[in-house]
Design an enzyme around this catalytic site. Structure first.
Site, PDB file in Angstrom:
ATOM      1  N   CYS A 106       0.826  -1.205   0.000  1.00 50.00           N
ATOM      2  CA  CYS A 106       0.000   0.000   0.000  1.00 50.00           C
ATOM      3  C   CYS A 106       0.865   1.263   0.000  1.00 50.00           C
ATOM      4  O   CYS A 106       1.518   1.537  -0.988  1.00 50.00           O
ATOM      5  CB  CYS A 106      -0.973  -0.042   1.177  1.00 50.00           C
ATOM      6  SG  CYS A 106      -2.348   1.094   0.985  1.00 50.00           S
TER       7      CYS A 106
ATOM      8  N   HIS B 113      -3.571  -5.669   1.144  1.00 51.38           N
ATOM      9  CA  HIS B 113      -2.877  -5.903   2.423  1.00 51.38           C
ATOM     10  C   HIS B 113      -2.900  -7.381   2.799  1.00 51.38           C
ATOM     11  O   HIS B 113      -3.876  -7.851   3.384  1.00 51.38           O
ATOM     12  CB  HIS B 113      -3.585  -5.126   3.538  1.00 51.38           C
ATOM     13  CG  HIS B 113      -3.390  -3.649   3.460  1.00 51.38           C
ATOM     14  ND1 HIS B 113      -2.353  -2.999   4.086  1.00 51.38           N
ATOM     15  CD2 HIS B 113      -4.091  -2.686   2.826  1.00 51.38           C
ATOM     16  CE1 HIS B 113      -2.428  -1.705   3.844  1.00 51.38           C
ATOM     17  NE2 HIS B 113      -3.483  -1.488   3.078  1.00 51.38           N
TER      18      HIS B 113
ATOM     19  N   GLU C 115      -1.249  -8.774   5.148  1.00 48.57           N
ATOM     20  CA  GLU C 115      -1.118  -8.917   6.614  1.00 48.57           C
ATOM     21  C   GLU C 115      -2.470  -8.861   7.322  1.00 48.57           C
ATOM     22  O   GLU C 115      -2.584  -9.231   8.485  1.00 48.57           O
ATOM     23  CB  GLU C 115      -0.159  -7.850   7.172  1.00 48.57           C
ATOM     24  CG  GLU C 115      -0.722  -6.439   7.334  1.00 48.57           C
ATOM     25  CD  GLU C 115      -0.783  -5.638   6.028  1.00 48.57           C
ATOM     26  OE1 GLU C 115      -0.575  -6.231   4.959  1.00 48.57           O
ATOM     27  OE2 GLU C 115      -1.047  -4.420   6.102  1.00 48.57           O
TER      28      GLU C 115
END
Lengths: 80, 225
Positions: free
Chosen positions: B85, B202, B204
């Site tokens: 990002c 993302h 994560e």
């Protein structure tokens, strides 16, 4: 020594913000508007008397930070 | 495996990445942007967030910070670098990745789960996935509209340098399945050596069933391979 720098998106890069601003102005009644491209404006004040040197430095600022040359063009103007 | 997560003022996904890495037994260090030395790391992560409040252009100021020159050196020597990002935006601004990330075509900040299709698993980051596998990941960005010139786009397409493209549940990749206007539905790109990855989604945020889902886990598992 003072300079102004304008940074604008290159011609073939889509400018959605400029497009919306233009559309809004048309909606406000400005019918003869062709298009609007939105950009950035910087006022730069340098502690430097040598105008050639100062301008060279401003150009370097533009190339290294103020503009992303993949998508943006810049124009330097000497003020006063 | 040793990892380093770079932290800027305004980073806000740094701890999420750290948790994902530690879950998989990476020995992780958090590195503040003012540091001038990077510990020896197998993986360097430039996390998401709003470094320096997105002043000037997203990632532009962070790209000039002390630690970034170390990251650039490590990247040129072949270290694995993952930019997520805002991290992707920073890797572009510092020149490790080519192209630009423009304002989303719809002019809105987009925060939602999206689907991406794995285009290639022949690399360090996606080898635990199957080619054409569809993953559900999360995006949260205002400038994710990837743009590059025609020549570079061809280079990316012809050399398996686009690992992820936005798609729908059937795997269709077209304008309708493109959330942000990104050219060719690009969600992630590699540098030519495929040691540096920039991605808007993302991973994560998708590593634990308790919190969400697990489609992002494969990326971290791939890195351990």
């Amino acid at each position: 020594m003072k300079f102004s720098v304008t940074v604008t998106l290159k011609k073939d890069v889509l400018d959605p913000q400029g497009k919306i601003v233009g559309q809004t102005l048309k909606n406000m009644g400005i019918k003869n508007l062709n298009q609007i491209r939105q950009g950035k404006f910087f006022e730069i004040d340098m502690d430097e008397k040598d105008s050639i040197k100062a301008e060279k430095q401003v150009k370097e600022m533009c190339e290294k930070l103020l503009a992303n040359q993949i998508i943006e063009d810049f124009k330097i103007n000497k003020a006063e | 495996m040793k990892s380093s997560v770079i932290v800027f003022p305004g980073s806000n996904c740094d701890r999420d990445v750290a948790i994902a890495l530690e879950k998989l037994q990476f020995k992780n260090s958090m590195i503040w942007h003012k540091e001038t030395e990077l510990p020896k790391s197998d993986l360097i992560v430039v996390p998401g967030g709003f470094s320096y409040g997105d002043y000037l252009r997203s990632g532009a100021i962070a790209a000039k910070s002390n630690i970034l020159s170390e990251v650039i050196n490590a990247g040129k020597k072949g270290a694995l670098i993952l930019g997520i990002c805002n991290g992707f935006q920073i890797l572009i601004e510092c020149g490790l990745l080519k192209g630009a990330l423009l304002r989303n075509s719809g002019l809105k900040f987009i925060s939602k789960n999206i689907l991406v299709k794995v285009q290639s698993n022949n690399n360090k980051f996606f080898n635990k996935y199957k080619t054409n596998e569809i993953l559900k990941l999360n995006i949260a960005h205002n400038e994710g509209n990837y743009f590059t010139d025609k020549k570079h786009l061809e280079e990316l397409e012809n050399n398996e340098l686009i690992p992820l493209k936005y798609c729908d549940e059937k795997g269709n990749i077209n304008l309708k399945t493109n959330p942000n206007g990104s050219i060719n539905n690009i969600a992630a790109i590699f540098n030519n050596n495929k040691n540096i990855l920039g991605m808007m989604p993302h991973p994560e945020r998708m590593v634990d069933k308790i919190l969400s889902e697990e489609d992002g886990l494969g990326l971290f598992l791939s890195l351990m391979n």
